[in-house]
Design an enzyme around this catalytic site. Structure first.
Site, PDB file in Angstrom:
ATOM      1  N   TYR A 163       0.862  -1.049  -0.080  1.00 21.12           N
ATOM      2  CA  TYR A 163      -0.192   0.044  -0.130  1.00 21.12           C
ATOM      3  C   TYR A 163       0.840   1.159  -0.069  1.00 21.12           C
ATOM      4  O   TYR A 163       0.273   2.399  -0.250  1.00 21.12           O
ATOM      5  CB  TYR A 163      -0.874   0.034   1.429  1.00 21.12           C
ATOM      6  CG  TYR A 163      -1.961  -1.110   1.455  1.00 21.12           C
ATOM      7  CD1 TYR A 163      -1.942  -1.900   0.226  1.00 21.12           C
ATOM      8  CD2 TYR A 163      -2.723  -1.343   2.388  1.00 21.12           C
ATOM      9  CE1 TYR A 163      -2.945  -3.057   0.607  1.00 21.12           C
ATOM     10  CE2 TYR A 163      -3.563  -2.238   2.487  1.00 21.12           C
ATOM     11  CZ  TYR A 163      -3.577  -3.268   1.494  1.00 21.12           C
ATOM     12  OH  TYR A 163      -4.756  -4.091   1.722  1.00 21.12           O
ATOM     13  N   HIS A 166       0.510 -11.494   2.343  1.00 18.97           N
ATOM     14  CA  HIS A 166      -0.415 -10.879   1.571  1.00 18.97           C
ATOM     15  C   HIS A 166      -1.137 -11.886   0.580  1.00 18.97           C
ATOM     16  O   HIS A 166      -2.503 -11.775   0.557  1.00 18.97           O
ATOM     17  CB  HIS A 166       0.058  -9.622   0.793  1.00 18.97           C
ATOM     18  CG  HIS A 166      -0.746  -8.545   0.757  1.00 18.97           C
ATOM     19  ND1 HIS A 166      -0.549  -7.167   0.387  1.00 18.97           N
ATOM     20  CD2 HIS A 166      -2.090  -8.561   0.078  1.00 18.97           C
ATOM     21  CE1 HIS A 166      -1.449  -6.544   0.118  1.00 18.97           C
ATOM     22  NE2 HIS A 166      -2.442  -7.226   0.021  1.00 18.97           N
TER      23      HIS A 166
HETATM   24  N1  LIG Z   1      -5.831  -8.486   1.754  1.00 20.92           N
HETATM   25  C1  LIG Z   1      -5.825  -8.042   0.281  1.00 20.92           C
HETATM   26  O1  LIG Z   1      -5.630  -8.697  -0.777  1.00 20.92           O
HETATM   27  C2  LIG Z   1      -6.782  -6.853   0.275  1.00 20.92           C
HETATM   28  C3  LIG Z   1      -7.257  -6.454  -0.740  1.00 20.92           C
HETATM   29  C4  LIG Z   1      -8.191  -5.358  -1.184  1.00 20.92           C
HETATM   30  C5  LIG Z   1      -8.393  -4.662   0.029  1.00 20.92           C
HETATM   31  N2  LIG Z   1      -7.865  -4.841   1.226  1.00 20.92           N
HETATM   32  C6  LIG Z   1      -7.976  -4.170   2.449  1.00 20.92           C
HETATM   33  O2  LIG Z   1      -9.288  -4.166   2.776  1.00 20.92           O
HETATM   34  C7  LIG Z   1      -9.945  -2.461   3.067  1.00 20.92           C
HETATM   35  C8  LIG Z   1     -11.072  -2.434   2.285  1.00 20.92           C
HETATM   36  O3  LIG Z   1     -11.301  -2.654   0.891  1.00 20.92           O
HETATM   37  P1  LIG Z   1     -11.904  -1.312  -0.085  1.00 20.92           P
HETATM   38  O4  LIG Z   1     -11.251  -0.298   0.218  1.00 20.92           O
HETATM   39  O5  LIG Z   1     -11.223  -2.318  -1.298  1.00 20.92           O
HETATM   40  O6  LIG Z   1     -13.187  -1.579   0.058  1.00 20.92           O
HETATM   41  P2  LIG Z   1     -14.710  -1.378   0.980  1.00 20.92           P
HETATM   42  O7  LIG Z   1     -14.161  -1.000   2.198  1.00 20.92           O
HETATM   43  O8  LIG Z   1     -15.536  -2.111   0.543  1.00 20.92           O
HETATM   44  O9  LIG Z   1     -14.965  -0.128  -0.003  1.00 20.92           O
HETATM   45  C9  LIG Z   1     -14.468   1.296   0.229  1.00 20.92           C
HETATM   46  C10 LIG Z   1     -15.303   2.209  -0.582  1.00 20.92           C
HETATM   47  O10 LIG Z   1     -16.281   2.254  -0.389  1.00 20.92           O
HETATM   48  C11 LIG Z   1     -16.839   3.555   0.231  1.00 20.92           C
HETATM   49  N3  LIG Z   1     -17.736   3.518   1.529  1.00 20.92           N
HETATM   50  C12 LIG Z   1     -17.042   3.097   2.768  1.00 20.92           C
HETATM   51  N4  LIG Z   1     -18.050   3.167   3.573  1.00 20.92           N
HETATM   52  C13 LIG Z   1     -19.151   3.541   3.009  1.00 20.92           C
HETATM   53  C14 LIG Z   1     -20.754   3.768   3.342  1.00 20.92           C
HETATM   54  N5  LIG Z   1     -20.635   3.671   4.583  1.00 20.92           N
HETATM   55  N6  LIG Z   1     -21.285   4.229   2.472  1.00 20.92           N
HETATM   56  C15 LIG Z   1     -21.197   4.476   1.311  1.00 20.92           C
HETATM   57  N7  LIG Z   1     -19.921   4.097   0.634  1.00 20.92           N
HETATM   58  C16 LIG Z   1     -18.896   3.737   1.502  1.00 20.92           C
HETATM   59  C17 LIG Z   1     -15.551   4.400   0.371  1.00 20.92           C
HETATM   60  O11 LIG Z   1     -15.690   5.618  -0.065  1.00 20.92           O
HETATM   61  P3  LIG Z   1     -15.118   6.847   0.649  1.00 20.92           P
HETATM   62  O12 LIG Z   1     -13.709   6.557   0.790  1.00 20.92           O
HETATM   63  O13 LIG Z   1     -15.119   8.043  -0.339  1.00 20.92           O
HETATM   64  O14 LIG Z   1     -16.023   7.306   1.946  1.00 20.92           O
HETATM   65  C18 LIG Z   1     -14.593   3.739  -0.786  1.00 20.92           C
HETATM   66  O15 LIG Z   1     -14.745   4.051  -2.003  1.00 20.92           O
HETATM   67  C19 LIG Z   1      -8.495  -1.776   1.941  1.00 20.92           C
HETATM   68  O16 LIG Z   1      -8.368  -0.505   2.522  1.00 20.92           O
HETATM   69  C20 LIG Z   1      -7.440  -2.913   2.565  1.00 20.92           C
HETATM   70  O17 LIG Z   1      -7.120  -2.453   3.902  1.00 20.92           O
HETATM   71  C21 LIG Z   1      -6.999  -6.110   1.517  1.00 20.92           C
END
Ligand SMILES: NC(=O)c1ccc[n+]([C@@H]2O[C@H](COP(=O)([O-])OP(=O)(O)OC[C@H]3O[C@@H](n4cnc5c(N)ncnc54)[C@H](OP(=O)(O)O)[C@@H]3O)[C@@H](O)[C@H]2O)c1
Length: 280
Positions: free
Chosen positions: A52, A110
């Site tokens: 990241y 990861h």
């Molecule tokens: N281990 C892995 O391989 C892996 C892969 C992918 C992700 N991750 C981890 O998982 C975390 C989360 O995943 P992600 O960011 O891909 O997806 P997510 O949390 O499902 O979605 C994030 C998106 O949803 C929006 N959002 C958040 N809360 C909301 C709500 N209550 N209402 C409407 N929209 C909302 C955010 O917008 P705003 O920011 O504009 O509010 C952002 O655009 C990452 O940050 C990372 O730490 C791990």
């Protein structure tokens, strides 16, 4: 008020909050401010990774927040290019240095990158790092049942966590069953479904109307009732607060089942099949 716990106990006896904060792709000064805001809004678990490229910002946000170090769980991940034993150990030391921490609270592999066939070495590095005190809890991410079986068989140590893609379109029923049998906590990445969030799907929208909450809160509540720990990312203060405010209502079993039924075989956000996906 529902009885869902606000903390979860890992198989090594340590505790983590029931909801964590995803930090990808928060970077730079804006990223630090968003993460300080998240900590001020109540998050006590920050999920980062070498890939990241924001570990420095995560450490800075933690210090700037003024929240005592021991109150926050900081989790990072070893990337695929560092799976060899020595490289994995160095990756952990470098992460701790960038974060400005003496000890990593949780460290994961990861992705398994099975084409390299080196993930057992990365797991050995995590076992060693835990014995040396560099890492408190150790786990993996994107591991299948076969990957888990191999490292457990070879090391005798069961991961505390497997962080997998999990949202209503990809509810991971089989992996959640495997984790329950092995005593592994399921962490959910992209818990909302990111750009593909099913906020308008009837089971989600109807439950939101019934309980007087937002669709996002319904989805996070669904995770908790499945026994999974979601890691929502939001740079928006009001959403950060909403995403933690999910302990005051309870979905019925039928509502949970209807949301789970949104799942479909092609429900992954991208082609992130751990048996074939390469991420170095
Ligand atoms: N281990 C892995 O391989 C892996 C892969 C992918 C992700 N991750 C981890 O998982 C975390 C989360 O995943 P992600 O960011 O891909 O997806 P997510 O949390 O499902 O979605 C994030 C998106 O949803 C929006 N959002 C958040 N809360 C909301 C709500 N209550 N209402 C409407 N929209 C909302 C955010 O917008 P705003 O920011 O504009 O509010 C952002 O655009 C990452 O940050 C990372 O730490 C791990």
């Amino acid at each position: 008020m529902s009885s869902t716990p606000t903390t979860l106990t890992l198989n090594d006896g340590t505790t983590v909050p029931a909801i964590g904060f995803g930090t990808y792709p928060l970077k730079g000064e804006d990223g630090i401010e968003a993460m300080v805001g998240a900590l001020e809004n109540g998050y006590r678990h920050l999920d980062t990774a070498v890939n990241y490229e924001n570990e420095t910002e995560v450490g800075e946000a933690l210090r700037r927040s003024g929240i005592p170090r021991e109150e926050v769980v900081v989790a990072t991940k070893i990337p695929g290019r560092f799976h060899e034993l020595d490289l994995a150990l160095q990756s952990l030391r470098d992460s701790a240095a960038r974060l400005g921490l003496e000890q990593l609270d949780l460290a994961l592999i990861h992705w398994p990158n099975p084409s390299r066939d080196l993930y057992p070495q990365a797991w050995q590095a995590l076992v060693q790092a835990q014995q040396e005190g560099l890492v408190r809890s150790i786990g993996v991410s994107n591991f299948t049942e076969a990957h888990l079986a191999r490292i457990i068989d070879e090391s005798g140590v069961t991961p505390a966590v497997n962080q997998v893609e999990l949202h209503p379109y990809f509810p991971q029923e089989q992996m959640r069953t495997v984790h329950a049998e092995l005593g592994i906590l399921t962490q959910a990445w992209s818990p909302m479904g990111k750009r593909n969030a099913p906020f308008a799907e009837p089971p989600v929208a109807d439950a939101a109307a019934t309980h007087g909450v937002t669709p996002g809160q319904v989805i996070l509540r669904w995770h908790l009732q499945l026994g999974a720990m979601p890691l929502p990312k939001s740079a928006t203060a009001s959403r950060q607060r909403d995403n933690l405010d999910v302990f005051g209502f309870e979905l019925t079993d039928d509502e949970v089942a209807a949301i789970t039924a949104l799942g479909r075989p092609d429900g992954r956000l991208f082609d992130g099949d751990p048996d074939t996906h390469e991420e170095m």
